[in-house]
Design an enzyme around this catalytic site. Structure first.
Site, mmCIF file in Angstrom:
data_model
loop_
_atom_site.group_PDB
_atom_site.id
_atom_site.type_symbol
_atom_site.label_atom_id
_atom_site.label_comp_id
_atom_site.label_asym_id
_atom_site.label_seq_id
_atom_site.Cartn_x
_atom_site.Cartn_y
_atom_site.Cartn_z
ATOM 1 C CG HIS A 70 -3.044 -2.908 4.378
ATOM 2 N ND1 HIS A 70 -2.269 -2.267 5.316
ATOM 3 C CD2 HIS A 70 -3.556 -1.939 3.589
ATOM 4 C CE1 HIS A 70 -2.303 -0.964 5.109
ATOM 5 N NE2 HIS A 70 -3.079 -0.742 4.066
ATOM 6 C CD GLU B 285 -0.550 -5.062 6.828
ATOM 7 O OE1 GLU B 285 -0.274 -5.605 5.730
ATOM 8 O OE2 GLU B 285 -0.967 -3.906 6.924
ATOM 9 C CB CYS C 255 -0.996 -0.064 1.152
ATOM 10 S SG CYS C 255 -2.472 0.882 0.808
HETATM 11 N N1 GLN Z 1 -3.526 6.260 0.342
HETATM 12 C C1 GLN Z 1 -2.415 6.061 1.233
HETATM 13 C C2 GLN Z 1 -1.179 6.824 0.769
HETATM 14 O O1 GLN Z 1 -1.226 7.492 -0.204
HETATM 15 C C3 GLN Z 1 -2.056 4.614 1.339
HETATM 16 C C4 GLN Z 1 -3.058 3.891 2.168
HETATM 17 C C5 GLN Z 1 -2.557 2.706 2.909
HETATM 18 O O2 GLN Z 1 -1.347 2.459 3.004
HETATM 19 N N2 GLN Z 1 -3.464 1.987 3.482
HETATM 20 O O3 GLN Z 1 -0.189 6.757 1.405
#
Ligand code: GLN
Length: 203
Positions: free
Chosen positions: A183, A185, A86
């Site tokens: 994610h 995890e 992410c």
């Molecule tokens: N939208 C977030 C960002 O730009 C990422 C979201 C996340 O890691 N759950 O960092």
């Protein structure tokens, strides 16, 4: 002995720690160690690093501020096995934009040859879970947890696509780097972390 670092400045640090412990237990790895990386020195003995989800702008700014940015970039460029999820995916990318505001200006490592779009599915309220198929995994789907998730808009040379969801690229591998939109995890499934461990062991 295997030592796995988790970049520990901001984001989903503890849940990665938990799932790594579950994985060590499951695989009967007694000499697995976890290091929470907060400064360059913490990276001295690690065999791989996880860059967790969270807020990519904060992770970028903090790594710069404490002088970790350049050392981390060097280590990954020189082959340190890396798992980014992410915000971690965003931070690793060569180029980043945002679905709404388009152009963004944030520190990114530029070690992964992809263009990533932040917030592809919308904001926090549009977060969701979905079964995803990952290339090389068994037919049992992986439960992807997507929280303000980015997707990969363009892959360039050397990048292998591991998964798509809704026609969007959500998982890739480039040499020593695995990067995911979701994610891993937060699902009770250690397969992504096991895949990362295999990569470390082959290194
Ligand atoms: N939208 C977030 C960002 O730009 C990422 C979201 C996340 O890691 N759950 O960092």
């Amino acid at each position: 002995m295997v030592v796995i670092g988790i970049l520990g400045l901001q984001g989903d640090i503890r849940f990665h720690e938990d799932i790594l412990k579950t994985m060590f237990h499951k695989l009967d790895i007694k000499d697995g160690e976890i290091v929470i990386v907060k400064k360059s020195k913490d990276m001295e003995n690690i065999d791989g690093i996880i860059i967790p989800g969270g807020e990519s702008t904060v992770i970028g700014v903090l790594t710069k501020k404490i002088g970790l940015f350049d050392d981390l970039k060097d280590k990954i460029t020189n082959g340190l096995p890396t798992l980014g999820s992410c915000a971690g995916l965003i931070f690793l990318s060569n180029q980043v934009s945002d679905r709404i505001v388009k152009q963004v200006n944030q520190p990114i490592l530029k070690v992964l040859n992809v263009t990533t779009e932040r917030n592809t599915f919308g904001g926090q309220k549009e977060s969701f879970e979905a079964d995803v198929k990952i290339s090389g995994f068994s037919d049992i789907p992986f439960k992807g947890v997507f929280i303000r998730a980015p997707t990969i808009k363009e892959v360039n040379s050397g990048v292998e696509i591991l998964s798509r969801f809704d026609d969007k690229i959500i998982a890739v591998k480039q040499n020593n780097i695995i990067a995911l939109s979701f994610h891993p995890e937060l699902s009770n499934d250690t397969r992504i972390h096991e895949f990362f461990l295999e990569m470390i062991n082959k290194n």
